[in-house]
Design a protein around this motif. Structure first.
Motif, PDB file in Angstrom:
ATOM      1  N   GLN A 189       0.831  -1.198   0.000  1.00  0.00           N
ATOM      2  CA  GLN A 189       0.000   0.000   0.000  1.00  0.00           C
ATOM      3  C   GLN A 189       0.872   1.257   0.000  1.00  0.00           C
ATOM      4  N   ARG A 244      -6.892   5.406   7.445  1.00  0.00           N
ATOM      5  CA  ARG A 244      -8.227   4.831   7.612  1.00  0.00           C
ATOM      6  C   ARG A 244      -8.197   3.304   7.773  1.00  0.00           C
ATOM      7  N   TYR A 253     -16.441   0.876   3.980  1.00  0.00           N
ATOM      8  CA  TYR A 253     -16.018   0.272   2.728  1.00  0.00           C
ATOM      9  C   TYR A 253     -15.899  -1.249   2.856  1.00  0.00           C
ATOM     10  N   PHE A 256      -6.117   0.978  -3.168  1.00  0.00           N
ATOM     11  CA  PHE A 256      -6.413   1.414  -1.813  1.00  0.00           C
ATOM     12  C   PHE A 256      -7.831   0.965  -1.457  1.00  0.00           C
ATOM     13  N   PRO A 257      -7.975   0.083  -0.459  1.00  0.00           N
ATOM     14  CA  PRO A 257      -9.268  -0.589  -0.247  1.00  0.00           C
ATOM     15  C   PRO A 257     -10.382   0.340   0.230  1.00  0.00           C
ATOM     16  N   HIS A 258     -10.002   1.456   0.861  1.00  0.00           N
ATOM     17  CA  HIS A 258     -11.019   2.336   1.440  1.00  0.00           C
ATOM     18  C   HIS A 258     -11.467   3.414   0.463  1.00  0.00           C
ATOM     19  N   LEU A 259     -10.891   3.416  -0.729  1.00  0.00           N
ATOM     20  CA  LEU A 259     -11.276   4.407  -1.730  1.00  0.00           C
ATOM     21  C   LEU A 259     -11.972   3.701  -2.890  1.00  0.00           C
ATOM     22  N   TYR A 281     -15.865  -0.318  -4.791  1.00  0.00           N
ATOM     23  CA  TYR A 281     -14.624  -0.435  -4.033  1.00  0.00           C
ATOM     24  C   TYR A 281     -13.818  -1.616  -4.575  1.00  0.00           C
TER      25      TYR A 281
END
Ligand SMILES: Nc1ncnc2c1ncn2[C@@H]1O[C@H](COP(=O)(O)OP(=O)(O)OP(=O)(O)O)[C@@H](O)[C@H]1O
Ligand SMILES: [Mg+2]
Lengths: 222, 250
Positions: free
Chosen positions: A120, A141, A219, B97-100, B141
């Motif tokens: 990441q 986050r 999410y 990016f998993p949260h975007l 997502y």
């Protein structure tokens, strides 16, 4: 045993108890927000490549986590005036709880940051993002999400521990209960009621925090 | 292909790199011209990933020089950000990016690095998502997409930064077989657009289709570098032959 139970003086004092509840909510919420912020700052120092910053952070975290919270509260309220910092009971309470919460939050959040896959961060670097942006927009986050339950337990523990700040006359729930006790001598009824109120408060915090979590971390993941 | 220095996209001279006592890159000399497509292959652990990760300074080198579009990368990477503006990278594990959302994944760096306005960033993101045939998933997502779709998003995300060079590190190795083609097709159309490309892959069909040169690495060294035809039909080194017979019979 010929004690006759009587809750009427307790119930009659509801405005005082309500004020106490508000005091507890106010001090705990502020300390949570400030504590989490402080925790993130110390977490970053703790993980920094600068030995000086790292040492300061480790010193602070170890100091707080290895001393009683009551001693910390006393130190802030009774000790700080010696170096010119004279605080009201409530200010001292918030400061002490913030410092306390910050140390625990730093370690919890660090666990979250360490759980982020290096890929990441590499993806962020490959896109040309600066380190600060990588932490702010990529790491933060998912890291908080990973440790959110632990963070919530810590917050609730702190809310319960806030009863200790009654000892420096911060006007929260336990402080008013003690006042009421000295006026009515209905200790059993008062502290039983107090326990129930704390139970309800932690349920309330728990629900509120998990709602915030659901909104902020909604999410999907695999 | 005639090469003068102004046409060089990447220049590596005498690059040596160690991990502790282990030397993983040994005297790498490599010139890549603008618009050239290179496929890099070799056995596991031979240093392929390390080599391409040095180009955008995800890894530091201990000796040698690396220049990208004429700018030499300083040893400590002080100008890495400058070089990364020209170099896009696609990873084996996608690293979305998993949260975007898909769209936000494609907008973040445009907004923060290029300081593009939100409207413009969104426009460009949608254009590139269309280009990789995934625009209709823009609001999803990453976890809601298949591996092949995620990798195409990762390609679009890199393209949003207008890179002049694209680095691919085994972009199809983590994919189910039925998704490999959609990603390779995307890469082929990208290659047709004339971008400079270095791709670590064992997809030899892809190498034949787009590569100008295939490079074989083993134990940190470049062993062989040739046009695909020559590389596959007539490799000059024993190690290359052994490697090819392994992956082609596979
Ligand atoms: N961070 C690291 N620390 C120590 N050694 C490493 C590190 N990264 C890679 N290596 C070693 O460096 C060598 C080259 O690794 P590299 O990942 O570049 O190989 P590769 O050719 O990409 O292999 P693969 O096909 O398995 O991806 C290997 O021996 C590997 O074990
Ligand atoms: Mg590799």
């Amino acid at each position: 045993m010929n004690y006759s139970f009587d809750f009427t003086p307790v119930l009659a004092a509801w405005p005082m108890l309500l004020e106490g509840i508000l005091g507890t909510l106010r001090m705990s919420s502020l300390s949570m927000v400030f504590g989490l912020t402080l925790g993130i700052v110390f977490m970053m120092m703790r993980m920094s490549r600068q030995p000086v910053l790292r040492t300061i952070a480790i010193g602070y975290i170890e100091l707080i986590r290895n001393t009683p919270i009551l001693v910390q509260v006393f130190f802030v309220f009774f000790g700080m005036p010696a170096i010119g910092l004279r605080l009201s009971g409530e200010q001292a309470a918030i400061l002490a709880m913030t410092l306390n919460c910050g140390a625990y939050a730093a370690e919890i959040v660090r666990g979250g940051v360490q759980s982020i896959r290096p890929g990441q961060i590499e993806a962020g670097r490959a896109l040309g993002l600066h380190t600060a942006d990588i932490y702010r927009f990529i790491v933060f986050r998912p890291a908080i999400r990973a440790v959110y339950p632990a963070l919530c337990s810590q917050f609730i523990l702190m809310m319960l521990n806030s009863s200790l700040v009654s000892s420096v006359s911060a006007e929260e729930l336990t402080y008013f209960a003690q006042t009421l006790d000295s006026q009515t001598f209905r200790s059993f009824e008062i502290y039983l009621t107090l326990g129930v109120i704390y139970l309800v408060l932690s349920q309330f915090f728990s629900a509120a925090l998990s709602m915030i979590g659901r909104v902020y971390f909604s999410y999907p993941t695999k | 292909m005639s090469v003068n220095s102004s046409q060089k996209a990447i220049e590596m001279v005498g690059v040596n790199k160690w991990y502790g006592p282990l030397q993983v890159l040994k005297g790498i000399d490599l010139d890549v011209s603008r618009g050239e497509h290179i496929v890099l292959c070799g056995p596991s652990g031979s240093g392929k990933s390390t080599l391409i990760r040095c180009i955008n300074h995800l890894e530091e080198i201990q000796q040698g020089r690396i220049s990208v579009n004429g700018t030499e990368l300083s040893q400590k990477g002080t100008n890495a950000d400058h070089i990364r503006r020209d170099v896009g990278m696609v990873f084996q594990q996608f690293n979305l990016f998993p949260h975007l959302t898909v769209l936000e994944n494609c907008m973040l760096a445009q907004r923060r690095v290029r300081k593009t306005s939100a409207a413009e960033a969104k426009d460009k993101a949608m254009r590139h998502l269309e280009r990789v045939h995934i625009a209709e998933q823009a609001q999803k997502y990453p976890a809601q997409l298949s591996g092949g779709q995620q990798q195409r998003v990762a390609i679009a995300r890199a393209l949003c930064m207008d890179p002049k060079i694209m680095l691919f590190d085994e972009p199809t190795s983590a994919l189910d077989p039925e998704m490999v083609k959609e990603v390779l097709d995307t890469m082929i159309s990208l290659a047709d657009g004339g971008i400079t490309m270095i791709c670590v892959t064992h997809e030899m069909g892809f190498a034949r289709a787009v590569a100008h040169r295939v490079i074989f690495m083993d134990r940190g060294e470049i062993i062989e570098s040739a046009k695909p035809d020559a590389f596959f039909s007539n490799p000059s080194h024993e190690r290359t032959r052994a490697f090819l017979s392994q992956i082609l019979n596979h």
